[in-house]
Design an enzyme around this catalytic site. Structure first.
Site, PDB file in Angstrom:
ATOM      1  N   TRP A 123      -9.488   5.885  -1.126  1.00 18.21           N
ATOM      2  CA  TRP A 123      -9.824   6.508  -2.377  1.00 18.21           C
ATOM      3  C   TRP A 123      -8.554   5.749  -3.357  1.00 18.21           C
ATOM      4  CZ3 TRP A 123      -8.679   9.504   1.747  1.00 18.21           C
ATOM      5  CH2 TRP A 123      -7.240  10.128   1.924  1.00 18.21           C
ATOM      6  N   CYS A 162       0.881  -1.297   0.083  1.00 15.89           N
ATOM      7  CA  CYS A 162       0.005  -0.077   0.037  1.00 15.89           C
ATOM      8  C   CYS A 162       0.899   1.261   0.105  1.00 15.89           C
ATOM      9  CB  CYS A 162      -0.965  -0.111   1.274  1.00 15.89           C
ATOM     10  SG  CYS A 162      -2.087   1.550   1.256  1.00 15.89           S
ATOM     11  N   ARG A 220      -0.455   4.828   2.726  1.00 13.39           N
ATOM     12  CA  ARG A 220      -0.385   4.481   4.227  1.00 13.39           C
ATOM     13  C   ARG A 220      -0.101   5.729   5.155  1.00 13.39           C
ATOM     14  NH1 ARG A 220       3.878  -0.422   4.857  1.00 13.39           N
ATOM     15  NH2 ARG A 220       4.561  -0.038   2.658  1.00 13.39           N
ATOM     16  N   GLU A 236      -4.782   3.305 -11.118  1.00  7.70           N
ATOM     17  CA  GLU A 236      -5.257   2.042 -10.810  1.00  7.70           C
ATOM     18  C   GLU A 236      -6.412   1.890 -11.888  1.00  7.70           C
ATOM     19  OE1 GLU A 236      -6.233   0.743  -6.621  1.00  7.70           O
ATOM     20  OE2 GLU A 236      -5.974   2.875  -6.372  1.00  7.70           O
TER      21      GLU A 236
HETATM   22  C1  HEM Z   1      -6.604   6.228   1.276  1.00  8.21           C
HETATM   23  C2  HEM Z   1      -6.385   6.135   0.045  1.00  8.21           C
HETATM   24  C3  HEM Z   1      -5.487   4.994  -0.369  1.00  8.21           C
HETATM   25  C4  HEM Z   1      -4.624   4.950  -1.242  1.00  8.21           C
HETATM   26  C5  HEM Z   1      -4.853   5.836  -2.530  1.00  8.21           C
HETATM   27  C6  HEM Z   1      -4.182   3.393  -1.498  1.00  8.21           C
HETATM   28  C7  HEM Z   1      -3.560   2.954  -2.572  1.00  8.21           C
HETATM   29  C8  HEM Z   1      -3.158   1.924  -2.853  1.00  8.21           C
HETATM   30  C9  HEM Z   1      -2.879   1.068  -4.097  1.00  8.21           C
HETATM   31  C10 HEM Z   1      -2.461   1.985  -5.498  1.00  8.21           C
HETATM   32  C11 HEM Z   1      -2.774  -0.290  -3.929  1.00  8.21           C
HETATM   33  C12 HEM Z   1      -2.420  -1.191  -5.061  1.00  8.21           C
HETATM   34  C13 HEM Z   1      -3.468  -1.885  -5.461  1.00  8.21           C
HETATM   35  C14 HEM Z   1      -3.587  -2.703  -6.853  1.00  8.21           C
HETATM   36  O1  HEM Z   1      -2.487  -2.307  -7.548  1.00  8.21           O
HETATM   37  O2  HEM Z   1      -4.315  -3.601  -6.987  1.00  8.21           O
HETATM   38  C15 HEM Z   1      -2.967  -0.424  -2.429  1.00  8.21           C
HETATM   39  C16 HEM Z   1      -2.970  -1.929  -1.931  1.00  8.21           C
HETATM   40  C17 HEM Z   1      -3.282  -2.026  -0.703  1.00  8.21           C
HETATM   41  N1  HEM Z   1      -3.875  -1.405   0.120  1.00  8.21           N
HETATM   42 FE1  HEM Z   1      -3.915   0.747   0.084  1.00  8.21          FE
HETATM   43  N2  HEM Z   1      -4.428   2.743  -0.492  1.00  8.21           N
HETATM   44  C18 HEM Z   1      -5.356   3.572   0.256  1.00  8.21           C
HETATM   45  C19 HEM Z   1      -6.080   3.093   1.549  1.00  8.21           C
HETATM   46  C20 HEM Z   1      -6.028   1.732   2.029  1.00  8.21           C
HETATM   47  C21 HEM Z   1      -6.892   1.433   3.302  1.00  8.21           C
HETATM   48  C22 HEM Z   1      -7.728   2.347   4.127  1.00  8.21           C
HETATM   49  C23 HEM Z   1      -6.482   0.156   3.495  1.00  8.21           C
HETATM   50  C24 HEM Z   1      -6.846  -0.752   4.636  1.00  8.21           C
HETATM   51  C25 HEM Z   1      -7.304  -0.252   5.859  1.00  8.21           C
HETATM   52  C26 HEM Z   1      -5.432  -0.234   2.446  1.00  8.21           C
HETATM   53  C27 HEM Z   1      -4.873  -1.558   2.333  1.00  8.21           C
HETATM   54  C28 HEM Z   1      -4.201  -2.088   1.272  1.00  8.21           C
HETATM   55  C29 HEM Z   1      -4.011  -3.261   0.801  1.00  8.21           C
HETATM   56  C30 HEM Z   1      -4.169  -4.360   2.090  1.00  8.21           C
HETATM   57  C31 HEM Z   1      -3.511  -3.301  -0.150  1.00  8.21           C
HETATM   58  C32 HEM Z   1      -2.783  -4.758  -0.877  1.00  8.21           C
HETATM   59  C33 HEM Z   1      -3.939  -5.422  -1.768  1.00  8.21           C
HETATM   60  C34 HEM Z   1      -3.400  -6.699  -2.501  1.00  8.21           C
HETATM   61  O3  HEM Z   1      -2.557  -7.114  -1.834  1.00  8.21           O
HETATM   62  O4  HEM Z   1      -4.108  -6.839  -3.503  1.00  8.21           O
HETATM   63  N3  HEM Z   1      -5.440   0.791   1.489  1.00  8.21           N
HETATM   64  N4  HEM Z   1      -3.313   0.944  -1.806  1.00  8.21           N
HETATM   65  N1  LIG Z   2      -7.136   2.278  -3.705  1.00  8.02           N
HETATM   66  C1  LIG Z   2      -7.402   1.277  -3.489  1.00  8.02           C
HETATM   67  N2  LIG Z   2      -6.970   0.312  -4.443  1.00  8.02           N
HETATM   68  C2  LIG Z   2      -6.820  -1.224  -4.099  1.00  8.02           C
HETATM   69  C3  LIG Z   2      -6.254  -1.483  -2.752  1.00  8.02           C
HETATM   70  C4  LIG Z   2      -6.220  -2.701  -2.316  1.00  8.02           C
HETATM   71  C5  LIG Z   2      -6.793  -3.816  -3.414  1.00  8.02           C
HETATM   72  C6  LIG Z   2      -7.130  -3.239  -4.533  1.00  8.02           C
HETATM   73  C7  LIG Z   2      -7.706  -4.433  -5.561  1.00  8.02           C
HETATM   74  N3  LIG Z   2      -6.583  -5.019  -6.232  1.00  8.02           N
HETATM   75  C8  LIG Z   2      -7.023  -6.092  -7.087  1.00  8.02           C
HETATM   76  C9  LIG Z   2      -6.902  -5.227  -8.405  1.00  8.02           C
HETATM   77  C10 LIG Z   2      -7.495  -6.269  -9.616  1.00  8.02           C
HETATM   78  C11 LIG Z   2      -6.261  -7.352  -9.706  1.00  8.02           C
HETATM   79  C12 LIG Z   2      -4.975  -6.881  -9.368  1.00  8.02           C
HETATM   80  N4  LIG Z   2      -5.335  -5.306  -8.794  1.00  8.02           N
HETATM   81  C13 LIG Z   2      -7.281  -2.176  -4.722  1.00  8.02           C
HETATM   82  C14 LIG Z   2      -8.086   0.966  -2.194  1.00  8.02           C
HETATM   83  C15 LIG Z   2      -9.122   0.099  -2.034  1.00  8.02           C
HETATM   84  C16 LIG Z   2      -9.495   0.017  -0.721  1.00  8.02           C
HETATM   85  C17 LIG Z   2      -8.519   0.721   0.196  1.00  8.02           C
HETATM   86  S1  LIG Z   2      -7.622   1.702  -0.959  1.00  8.02           S
END
Ligand code: HEM
Ligand SMILES: N=C(Nc1cccc(CNC[C@@H]2CCCN2)c1)c1cccs1
Length: 358
Positions: A233, A66, A69, A238
């Site tokens: 958000w 993420c 953070r 993405e």
């Molecule tokens: C507030 C704005 C936030 C932004 C802009 C953001 C941005 C991102 C982005 C761009 C990713 C990569 C997602 C992908 O490529 O599929 C990501 C992954 C992740 N984010 Fe954040 N995030 C935010 C908030 C949060 C929140 C609130 C949580 C949980 C409480 C969170 C937990 C995670 C987790 C667990 C992943 C890994 C997902 C995976 O392994 O597929 N994020 N975040």
């Molecule tokens: N901006 C966000 N993006 C995000 C974060 C965690 C996981 C995902 C979904 N990832 C799955 C996609 C679809 C396949 C690979 N990427 C999106 C957020 C989603 C929820 C909180 S932040």
């Protein structure tokens, strides 16, 4: 976790770290004594709401993938551990969408249900359906499987590229499925247009405002919360660099290039790069026009840098997954690209759940 010993070990590690951060180190011994008794009696233990709030925020702070953070301490927690009927579950999920969207001023929010109860089959609360009709893909291919299940359960839809799927959940593992459409007034969406290229609007591209993840479990102190929807958000890339253009997603790069009057004949014209650049500009401007919160990848990277500084000041090492942290657009213009990150997995954290279809 496998057994009582391991559970008490995980619980002890979590309480020790969380209570120090909460300035309650003097309560650790007493709290651990209560937890140890509960585990002895019931093979499990129950968190206080404060422990869940701190644990969920730490889980976000610990997630290596993420970039967002910096704001981990502002996560809003909604306690749904006493929510059990399908009607209440439905309302709780609708309320999460409403409170998280907040008319576009998106609030990072997490709803926690009681462990081993609610089972949500959706991967995100709001997601577009996917279909293969006469060999042609319509909508989001990632949704083909869940869409087929919804159709088997009687779901009818116009079969466009952007049909919002119904909620699909069970109140517990042994209960029948509940399929419930989300009231359209709760689903905020943004039409994607570009100020200089009116032809883009003719493609009818749109996306939803709020990503609410429901295919991950939240693990705190050895306890796994399998239903813990969370939203933040979007970062613009993405949607504009992945969801609309990946071949295994909407696969619309060629059509979008044509809308920008960009010829797609020669690689070295860098037509793909110019198309992605204009589409990312369109995405960010469209969300700003609709007053829906979104972050560009440069701002997001700077915020992540502030997070790193903040954590250093707290004597905590920032762990990260470099390949996920670098943005898909202009990654070398961010400090993240030029740095290394320890990808060790700390807990509390979020982990993938096994797919309900497996
Ligand atoms: C507030 C704005 C936030 C932004 C802009 C953001 C941005 C991102 C982005 C761009 C990713 C990569 C997602 C992908 O490529 O599929 C990501 C992954 C992740 N984010 Fe954040 N995030 C935010 C908030 C949060 C929140 C609130 C949580 C949980 C409480 C969170 C937990 C995670 C987790 C667990 C992943 C890994 C997902 C995976 O392994 O597929 N994020 N975040
Ligand atoms: N901006 C966000 N993006 C995000 C974060 C965690 C996981 C995902 C979904 N990832 C799955 C996609 C679809 C396949 C690979 N990427 C999106 C957020 C989603 C929820 C909180 S932040």
């Amino acid at each position: 976790v496998e057994n009582k010993v391991e559970l008490l070990d995980e619980a002890t590690r979590f309480i020790n770290e969380a209570y120090v951060e909460l300035g309650k180190e003097n309560l650790i011994e007493q709290r651990l004594a209560v937890i140890a008794r509960e585990i002895e009696e019931k093979n499990s233990y129950e968190h206080t709401l404060e422990e869940i709030e701190q644990g969920a925020r730490m889980a976000w702070r610990n997630n290596n993938r993420c970039i967002g953070r910096l704001f981990w301490q502002q996560l809003q927690i909604r306690d749904a551990r006493t929510v059990h009927t399908t009607e209440e579950i439905k309302q709780t999920l609708f309320n999460h969408i409403e409170e998280g969207t907040n008319n576009g001023a998106i609030r990072p929010t997490l709803t926690v249900f009681k462990p081993n109860t609610v089972k949500i089959w959706n991967e995100q609360l709001i997601r577009y359906a996917g279909y293969i009709v006469d060999g042609q893909q319509i909508g989001d291919p990632l949704s083909n499987e869940i869409t087929a299940l919804c159709q088997r359960l009687g779901w009818k839809s116009p079969q466009t590229d952007f049909d919002v799927l119904p909620l699909l959940f069970q109140k517990d593992e042994t209960s029948p499925m509940t399929m419930q459409s989300i009231p359209s007034n709760l689903v905020k969406e943004v039409e994607i247009t570009h100020p200089d290229y009116p032809k883009l609007a003719e493609l009818g591209l749109k996306w939803y405002a709020i990503p609410v993840i429901t295919n991950m479990r939240l693990e705190i102190g050895g306890i796994s919360y399998d239903a813990a929807p969370f939203n933040g958000w979007y970062m613009g890339t993405e949607i504009a660099s992945r969801n609309f253009v990946d071949e295994q997603r909407y696969n619309k790069l060629d059509e979008i290039a044509a809308a920008f009057d960009i010829t797609t004949r020669k690689n070295r014209d860098l037509w793909k790069d110019r198309t992605l650049l204009e589409l990312n500009i369109a995405l960010l401007q469209s969300y700003q026009r609709e007053k829906v919160q979104v972050v560009d990848h440069h701002t997001a990277a700077k915020q992540f840098g502030q997070f790193e500084q903040q954590e250093k000041a707290q004597n905590r090492e920032v762990t990260g997954n470099w390949a996920w942290l670098i943005p898909p657009m202009s990654p070398t213009t961010t400090h993240i690209f030029h740095q290394r990150y320890n990808n060790e997995v700390k807990k509390p954290n979020f982990f993938y759940k096994k797919s309900p279809f497996d």
